[in-house]
Design a protein around this motif. Structure first.
Motif, PDB file in Angstrom:
ATOM      1  N   THR A   1      -0.598   2.966  -8.872  1.00  0.00           N
ATOM      2  CA  THR A   1      -0.651   4.425  -8.740  1.00  0.00           C
ATOM      3  C   THR A   1      -0.497   5.088 -10.108  1.00  0.00           C
ATOM      4  O   THR A   1       0.427   4.772 -10.855  1.00  0.00           O
ATOM      5  CB  THR A   1       0.461   4.878  -7.758  1.00  0.00           C
ATOM      6  OG1 THR A   1       0.181   4.260  -6.489  1.00  0.00           O
ATOM      7  CG2 THR A   1       0.507   6.383  -7.592  1.00  0.00           C
TER       8      THR A   1
ATOM      9  N   HIS B   1      -0.888   5.042   2.685  1.00  0.00           N
ATOM     10  CA  HIS B   1      -2.299   5.078   3.107  1.00  0.00           C
ATOM     11  C   HIS B   1      -3.244   5.521   1.990  1.00  0.00           C
ATOM     12  O   HIS B   1      -4.292   6.120   2.245  1.00  0.00           O
ATOM     13  CB  HIS B   1      -2.492   5.988   4.338  1.00  0.00           C
ATOM     14  CG  HIS B   1      -1.542   5.656   5.451  1.00  0.00           C
ATOM     15  ND1 HIS B   1      -1.631   4.479   6.160  1.00  0.00           N
ATOM     16  CD2 HIS B   1      -0.463   6.325   5.950  1.00  0.00           C
ATOM     17  CE1 HIS B   1      -0.649   4.435   7.047  1.00  0.00           C
ATOM     18  NE2 HIS B   1       0.071   5.537   6.931  1.00  0.00           N
ATOM     19  N   SER B   2      -2.887   5.252   0.764  1.00  0.00           N
ATOM     20  CA  SER B   2      -3.753   5.668  -0.350  1.00  0.00           C
ATOM     21  C   SER B   2      -4.809   4.611  -0.660  1.00  0.00           C
ATOM     22  O   SER B   2      -5.717   4.852  -1.464  1.00  0.00           O
ATOM     23  CB  SER B   2      -2.905   5.907  -1.605  1.00  0.00           C
ATOM     24  OG  SER B   2      -2.283   4.690  -2.001  1.00  0.00           O
ATOM     25  N   GLY B   3      -4.648   3.428  -0.049  1.00  0.00           N
ATOM     26  CA  GLY B   3      -5.564   2.339  -0.379  1.00  0.00           C
ATOM     27  C   GLY B   3      -5.190   1.673  -1.700  1.00  0.00           C
ATOM     28  O   GLY B   3      -5.915   0.804  -2.189  1.00  0.00           O
ATOM     29  N   LEU B   4      -4.080   2.067  -2.269  1.00  0.00           N
ATOM     30  CA  LEU B   4      -3.607   1.486  -3.533  1.00  0.00           C
ATOM     31  C   LEU B   4      -2.135   1.094  -3.413  1.00  0.00           C
ATOM     32  O   LEU B   4      -1.374   1.727  -2.674  1.00  0.00           O
ATOM     33  CB  LEU B   4      -3.713   2.499  -4.677  1.00  0.00           C
ATOM     34  CG  LEU B   4      -5.097   2.896  -5.174  1.00  0.00           C
ATOM     35  CD1 LEU B   4      -4.965   4.000  -6.223  1.00  0.00           C
ATOM     36  CD2 LEU B   4      -5.838   1.695  -5.776  1.00  0.00           C
ATOM     37  N   SER B   5      -1.786   0.082  -4.172  1.00  0.00           N
ATOM     38  CA  SER B   5      -0.363  -0.270  -4.280  1.00  0.00           C
ATOM     39  C   SER B   5       0.331   0.774  -5.147  1.00  0.00           C
ATOM     40  O   SER B   5      -0.306   1.399  -6.012  1.00  0.00           O
ATOM     41  CB  SER B   5      -0.242  -1.643  -4.951  1.00  0.00           C
ATOM     42  OG  SER B   5       1.060  -1.829  -5.440  1.00  0.00           O
TER      43      SER B   5
ATOM     44  N   GLU C   1       0.846  -1.195   0.000  1.00  0.00           N
ATOM     45  CA  GLU C   1       0.000   0.000   0.000  1.00  0.00           C
ATOM     46  C   GLU C   1       0.880   1.242   0.000  1.00  0.00           C
ATOM     47  O   GLU C   1       1.791   1.374   0.824  1.00  0.00           O
ATOM     48  CB  GLU C   1      -0.921   0.057   1.229  1.00  0.00           C
ATOM     49  CG  GLU C   1      -1.883   1.229   1.113  1.00  0.00           C
ATOM     50  CD  GLU C   1      -2.753   1.443   2.337  1.00  0.00           C
ATOM     51  OE1 GLU C   1      -2.575   0.744   3.347  1.00  0.00           O
ATOM     52  OE2 GLU C   1      -3.610   2.345   2.268  1.00  0.00           O
ATOM     53  N   TYR C   2       0.609   2.148  -0.924  1.00  0.00           N
ATOM     54  CA  TYR C   2       1.425   3.365  -1.009  1.00  0.00           C
ATOM     55  C   TYR C   2       0.827   4.452  -0.114  1.00  0.00           C
ATOM     56  O   TYR C   2      -0.291   4.944  -0.371  1.00  0.00           O
ATOM     57  CB  TYR C   2       1.528   3.863  -2.463  1.00  0.00           C
ATOM     58  CG  TYR C   2       2.382   5.110  -2.544  1.00  0.00           C
ATOM     59  CD1 TYR C   2       3.721   5.056  -2.174  1.00  0.00           C
ATOM     60  CD2 TYR C   2       1.847   6.328  -2.924  1.00  0.00           C
ATOM     61  CE1 TYR C   2       4.521   6.196  -2.187  1.00  0.00           C
ATOM     62  CE2 TYR C   2       2.641   7.475  -2.953  1.00  0.00           C
ATOM     63  CZ  TYR C   2       3.969   7.397  -2.570  1.00  0.00           C
ATOM     64  OH  TYR C   2       4.757   8.517  -2.564  1.00  0.00           O
TER      65      TYR C   2
END
Ligand code: PMP
Length: 364
Positions: A45, A37-41, A34-35
């Motif tokens: 991105t 705390h963005s909820g995405l790897s 997870e990058y």
């Protein structure tokens, strides 16, 4: 003898892809999950989003700081490795009737000249080819002012030679710094353009750092498809197409690591590592350095030979038993090459030196 390892990681003395610091691997791994705390790897991105814009901004700022550059230079992250720069440079700056100069200090320097032949004239101003590149060619004295540019390689990865600073030049100077960028203080600002494939001192393979002086855009001689034009790449600030976000992010992690450490400390360590190894190569009866002139020897790639085929084979086996990898010379030259890139530690080099001593002792 115990090996210095973190987890099950081998000691990597490979020429590239090279060792990176443990914390860079850890931070990059975390970002894959997870990058920030963005909820995405980081792998998901977008290259058009705010998060990546911040990554690019920070990377540019650190590069300029480490190289002592101001707004006269543009920082680009491109694709295609070192070799695509061998193409893009003449495509952009070498017209059909023009000639570019080359200092032929090794395989990669020669390749840059060969690629340029497709676009214009090439003038090899100096070479050490006749001595199998065992020393640096003399820096050319009378560089014709008519040359479109002069291209040279600051560090010769395969042959283990290195120029110790950026020379003065009366035509635009272009430098391939793939294997020694950020390894020491250099007069980067003397270059009209310098570049480095990331996979040695910067990060993972998959992106190439190109730094270009702004005024060079006025010297572009061809209309090119945007991907191959420095002007279009500068205008789009490295996001002309889908950027290698992960490779650039991991490079940023390495840049932060280098900034924190400081170039002077990095240089001091690199000096220490290379002195430790070359001193042993001078002393040990089983091995001999390939580059005879000490001043030409590289701090990044130490090339040497074993005294016999048997010595070479058995030392590789001994290293494998100690989880040391990547010490074989480039397939075109054989022997050994120990790469001492920024993430390689003094302790790791000491371990190798101890192993060389033990090897000599057991062979006698
Ligand atoms: N220049 C130098 C100095 C190199 O060492 C290398 C590769 N090791 C290259 C260029 C070519 O880089 P790439 O494989 O990324 O094309």
């Amino acid at each position: 003898m115990t090996s210095i390892r973190s987890g099950h990681h081998k000691i990597n003395f490979g020429g590239g892809p090279a060792a990176l610091p443990r914390e860079v691997f850890e931070q990059a791994s975390q970002a894959v999950l997870e990058y920030e705390h963005s909820g995405l790897s980081i792998l998901e991105t977008s290259h058009r989003g705010k998060a990546f814009a911040a990554i690019l901004d920070e990377s540019r700022a650190i590069i300029k700081e480490l190289c002592g550059l101001n707004e006269d230079h543009e920082v680009l992250w491109l694709h295609g490795g070192g070799r695509l720069q061998f193409c893009m440079i003449p495509m952009n700056f070498l017209g059909e009737g023009d000639t570019a100069g080359f200092v032929d200090s090794g395989h990669w320097a020669g390749q840059a000249a060969e690629y340029a032949m497709h676009y214009g004239g090439t003038n090899i101003l100096s070479t050490s080819r006749e001595d199998n590149y065992r020393h640096l060619p003399k820096w050319p004295k009378d560089v014709p002012g008519s040359l479109a540019y002069l291209h040279y390689t600051t560090n010769n990865t395969i042959y283990g030679t290195q120029y110790h600073d950026v020379p003065e030049c009366n035509v635009p100077l272009i430098a391939d710094m793939s294997s020694d960028i950020f390894s020491k203080r250099m007069a980067y600002n003397k270059c009209a353009l310098f570049y480095a494939a990331a996979q040695k001192n910067i990060g993972p393979a998959g992106t190439t750092l190109v730094v270009i002086r702004r005024d060079m855009q006025e010297r572009i001689v061809r209309t090119l498809p945007p991907m191959l034009s420095y002007k279009a790449q500068v205008a789009s600030q490295s996001v002309l197409n889908t950027s290698p976000v992960f490779a650039i992010y991991t490079s940023l992690l390495m840049l932060r690591w280098m900034k924190e450490k400081g170039i002077d400390n990095i240089e001091q360590e690199n000096r220490k590592k290379s002195e430790l190894l070359y001193k042993e190569l001078e002393r040990n009866t089983m091995f001999a350095p390939v580059v005879d002139k000490a001043v030409d020897r590289s701090m990044m790639n130490a090339c040497f030979r074993g005294m016999s085929d048997d010595v070479e084979r058995s030392f590789v086996t001994l290293c494998e038993q100690h989880d040391i990898t990547g010490i074989k010379g480039h397939r075109s030259v054989g022997g050994f090459r120990v790469s001492l890139y920024n993430a390689v530690t003094v302790e790791q080099v000491q371990l190798l030196v101890d192993l060389m001593r033990e090897f000599e002792h057991n062979k006698k």
